[in-house]
Motif scaffolding. Structure first.
Motif, short mmCIF file in Angstrom:
data_model
loop_
_atom_site.label_atom_id
_atom_site.label_comp_id
_atom_site.label_asym_id
_atom_site.label_seq_id
_atom_site.Cartn_x
_atom_site.Cartn_y
_atom_site.Cartn_z
N GLU A 172 43.86 41.11 50.62
CA GLU A 172 43.31 41.51 49.16
C GLU A 172 43.17 42.89 49.00
O GLU A 172 42.94 43.63 49.84
CB GLU A 172 41.76 40.98 49.09
N GLU A 220 50.84 40.37 45.07
CA GLU A 220 50.50 40.23 43.63
C GLU A 220 50.24 41.58 42.83
O GLU A 220 50.93 41.74 41.80
CB GLU A 220 49.34 39.24 43.56
N ASN A 221 49.74 42.45 43.58
CA ASN A 221 49.78 43.80 42.90
C ASN A 221 50.99 44.41 42.57
O ASN A 221 51.10 45.24 41.62
CB ASN A 221 48.66 44.82 43.74
N MET A 276 43.19 40.66 43.76
CA MET A 276 44.72 39.89 43.96
C MET A 276 45.10 40.46 45.37
O MET A 276 44.72 41.58 45.82
CB MET A 276 45.27 40.55 42.93
N THR A 277 46.30 39.81 45.92
CA THR A 277 46.70 40.39 47.02
C THR A 277 47.59 41.54 47.00
O THR A 277 48.11 41.94 45.82
CB THR A 277 47.47 39.22 47.61
N ASP A 292 49.33 39.18 51.93
CA ASP A 292 48.35 38.27 51.71
C ASP A 292 46.84 39.04 51.49
O ASP A 292 45.88 38.21 51.41
CB ASP A 292 48.39 37.17 52.28
N GLU A 335 56.71 39.54 37.90
CA GLU A 335 56.75 38.49 38.89
C GLU A 335 58.42 37.79 38.55
O GLU A 335 58.88 37.83 37.69
CB GLU A 335 55.90 37.51 38.43
N SER A 387 58.68 33.52 45.72
CA SER A 387 57.90 34.19 46.69
C SER A 387 58.91 34.80 47.62
O SER A 387 58.57 36.17 48.28
CB SER A 387 57.06 33.26 47.39
N LEU A 395 57.21 30.93 40.67
CA LEU A 395 57.41 32.13 41.50
C LEU A 395 58.49 32.10 42.74
O LEU A 395 58.45 31.03 43.38
CB LEU A 395 56.13 32.77 42.26
N ILE A 397 52.69 42.62 39.63
CA ILE A 397 51.97 42.27 38.51
C ILE A 397 52.66 42.62 37.11
O ILE A 397 53.01 43.95 37.07
CB ILE A 397 50.61 43.00 38.51
#
Length: 493
Positions: A136, A96-97, A92-93, A134, A103, A113, A111, A100
């Motif tokens: 990983e 996202e981490n 996950m990016t 973005d 959100e 963003s 989302l 998690i």
């Protein structure tokens, strides 16, 4: 938030982990929790945050007896736990981490963003982090992943933050920034539990200290009322005369030489040699290329050009198996992902690189493997009831000892140790330092990458300092100081 933990008991089967532990936390204080690996520190905090339930004892929060049914309930009540073993989702990016399970979404479940990035940018600015959202997370270094975990905790606006070895993979500059953030949090009334084996940090940032040993509370004191020697004695139950063993290196022939080692974008024109019985320390800031050089040397990553010579013979190392065949061993900084198979036993983990010795005809001689594992467990003082114990159930420090044990079994000519004492208590560190000293007396050459400058200065016969992918300088033991190392690491002279 004020916390009182009284007479906490906890056992896992026949294994008594906590026996009548006392712990308190005042609003706006930094409280150090110290003890050797296996002393029960993490278990106590797991009970506080609802991951485990105590067998006996009470927890009071702001004067009210409380017991969280799970960690989510504790988090909702204002507690955050930054664990030693990072909870990162590698595919996950970064963004996202960070969010998690938390959100930001609109009424349609889409989302938000922009809002998420704005919030993340705000926290990253506080910590002085510069990471693409973005990217990983699995491509981030261990230190960058640690900063992501710290950022996640700060985003919850918790009243209590538990930090378990938060600086283990951070540079001095990042640690200074983290300490600034911690001071700012305590001024707002946030309470911090600080679990660390770095004594300098404890005395620099903490208000009180509780020492645990063998599942019991030994003492709680104000930091100003104690000192390094007293804390160590209470942790290990004995005096440690010196932090580092006295060394007189008796160097042999050159065993490994590297010329022009280059991987574009990572490191450039790396040249060095190491002799039998020598410890060469490798220092530098996070991202300087220290670990990347070692990974390439061991064949984990491919180089673009360069020569590697072992005992005067040029060798091709394209994969780790080649490195092992030529007498190299590599203790990685990321023991959880790269150093161990967590659902295997201690015996199986120690035996993995040594299968040819234990299975000459294709079948593993389990008894030989067990005898060797038992010997290494005893030699490295691994706290376990049996060599058949699953490695994932051990404390981080004991896991690290098993990683070291499995590579010693290959009888290497050169042992690469990347952050060998990360997350290990002061008593166990001394044991590992003594083991390193013994290995060099047997003629093994050791390359030690470390972020701990006292360790680099205390253990190295010679020090290479890496800056932005290049060796910025070399220091002999007698001339090395932490100030000189930092000057070279930051691009100075």
């Amino acid at each position: 938030m004020q916390i009182e933990m009284h007479d906490i008991y906890k056992a896992f089967g026949q294994n008594k982990v906590l026996e009548g532990v006392q712990f308190s936390l005042e609003a706006g204080e930094v409280h150090a929790l110290m003890g050797e690996n296996g002393a029960g520190k993490s278990t106590l905090m797991n009970i506080l945050t609802g991951l485990h339930k105590q067998d006996q004892g009470t927890i009071e929060i702001n004067g009210n007896e409380t017991s969280f049914k799970d960690s989510k309930e504790a988090e909702e009540a204002g507690m955050a736990f930054i664990r030693q073993e990072l909870n990162i989702w590698p595919e996950m990016t970064v963004l996202e981490n960070l969010f998690i399970g938390k959100e930001m979404v609109n009424k349609l479940g889409v989302l938000k963003s922009k809002q998420m990035k704005a919030r993340a940018k705000e926290v990253f600015k506080t910590l002085n982090i510069s990471l693409p959202f973005d990217k990983e997370a699995g491509l981030c270094s261990v230190g960058e992943q640690q900063m992501i975990e710290i950022a996640k905790a700060l985003m919850t606006e918790a009243e209590v933050i538990i930090m378990d070895e938060p600086t283990a993979a951070l540079t001095d500059r990042e640690i200074e920034k983290l300490f600034e953030v911690m001071k700012g949090l305590t001024q707002k009334g946030v309470s911090l539990v600080y679990i660390s084996h770095r004594m300098e940090e404890i005395f620099a940032i903490c208000d009180r200290i509780t020492v645990m040993r063998d599942g019991k509370t030994v003492d709680t004191k104000r930091i100003v009322d104690t000192n390094f020697d007293e804390v160590v004695q209470k942790m290990v139950g004995r005096e440690l005369e010196d932090r580092f063993p006295h060394r007189h290196a008796d160097l042999g022939d050159v065993v490994l030489e590297v010329k022009g080692l280059t991987k574009k974008g990572m490191f450039e024109d790396i040249n060095f040699a190491i002799r039998q019985g020598e410890i060469v320390g490798v220092a530098g800031l996070m991202g300087a290329g220290r670990t990347e050089i070692m990974r390439a040397l061991f064949g984990v990553d491919q180089i673009d050009r360069g020569e590697i010579t072992v005992e005067g013979k040029r060798v091709a190392i394209r994969k780790p198996a080649d490195a092992v065949r030529h007498g190299l061993a590599f203790i990685t900084e990321n023991r959880k992902e790269e150093g161990l198979i967590l659902d295997f036993s201690i015996r199986e983990n120690i035996g993995l690189p040594n299968l040819k010795s234990f299975a000459p005809s294709g079948l593993v001689k389990t008894e030989d493997e067990k005898n060797f594992a038992d010997m290494m467990i005893k030699r490295l003082h691994v706290k376990t009831s049996s060599a058949e114990t699953i490695i994932g159930t051990l404390s981080g420090g004991n896991q690290q000892k098993v990683v070291i044990a499995k590579w010693i079994g290959t009888s290497p000519k050169v042992l690469i140790m990347d952050e060998p004492t990360r997350g290990i208590d002061v008593g166990a560190k001394r044991e590992i330092y003594e083991l390193m000293h013994e290995l060099t007396e047997r003629g093994i050459a050791i390359i030690m990458v470390s972020s701990e400058l006292p360790e680099i200065v205390g253990m190295s016969d010679r020090i290479l300092v890496v800056h932005e992918g290049e060796i910025a300088g070399e220091l002999l033991k007698q001339e090395a100081t932490q100030e000189k190392i930092m000057a070279l690491a930051t691009g100075g002279n």
